[in-house]
Design a protein around this motif. Sequence first.
Motif, PDB file in Angstrom:
ATOM      1  N   ARG A   1       0.760  -1.201   0.003  1.00 27.88           N
ATOM      2  CA  ARG A   1       0.136  -0.004  -0.067  1.00 27.88           C
ATOM      3  C   ARG A   1       0.623   1.289  -0.036  1.00 27.88           C
ATOM      4  O   ARG A   1       0.623   2.054  -0.675  1.00 27.88           O
TER       5      ARG A   1
ATOM      6  N   LEU B   1      -4.076   5.879  -0.953  1.00 25.49           N
ATOM      7  CA  LEU B   1      -3.648   4.412  -0.774  1.00 25.49           C
ATOM      8  C   LEU B   1      -2.649   4.612   0.321  1.00 25.49           C
ATOM      9  O   LEU B   1      -2.666   3.776   1.343  1.00 25.49           O
TER      10      LEU B   1
ATOM     11  N   ARG C   1      -9.173   3.104   1.260  1.00 28.00           N
ATOM     12  CA  ARG C   1      -8.184   2.174   0.657  1.00 28.00           C
ATOM     13  C   ARG C   1      -8.707   1.464  -0.650  1.00 28.00           C
ATOM     14  O   ARG C   1      -7.988   1.386  -1.756  1.00 28.00           O
TER      15      ARG C   1
ATOM     16  N   VAL D   1      -3.731  -5.610  -2.889  1.00 30.95           N
ATOM     17  CA  VAL D   1      -4.017  -4.617  -1.944  1.00 30.95           C
ATOM     18  C   VAL D   1      -5.774  -4.411  -1.953  1.00 30.95           C
ATOM     19  O   VAL D   1      -6.469  -4.156  -0.943  1.00 30.95           O
TER      20      VAL D   1
END
Length: 169
Positions: A20, A74, A80, A140
């Motif tokens: 991330r 992010l 996210r 992710v």
Amino acid sequence: AAVSGGPMRRARRAGVAAARLFLGGIFVYASIHKLQDPVSFSRIVYGYRILPAPAINLTAIVLPGLELVSGALLAVGLLRRGAALAIALSLAVFIAAIGFNLARGLDFDCGCFSFAHSKPGAAVDLLIRDMGLLALSIWVLLSRECPFCMDRLLGRGAGARANPRGAGS
């Protein structure tokens, strides 16, 4: 019974956090020179010879802002999944554009991290790099883990420890 904080889970959580931060940092870094000089970036966009003329300047203005915002979100883990999705979709478009120009045999400059001319044959390296970044962004995006995420601290998204019945239940 497996320990909830076992070594595999800790490694996975550390990997997701690193991925991330890495992806977010790359996208923030990639946006800076484009935001500072949108005219030069519009020349790079033109060099791909894909977009119609009216879309070139708009792309040169909007894309770096999208890269900056999605990368920053992010990196801090705020929204996210949305940020990871924006990055994954951006990478898919970049891969398609690079692949399309490779298939046409066109020589073009990436414009990814600078406006310097790319070395001959760099497009294949770009394609491989972007495919790796796409795989990372999908990991992710799909991960249930979000260590050190603002979303988690704010009680939102995957990994949040909110009580669905309310505080008094």
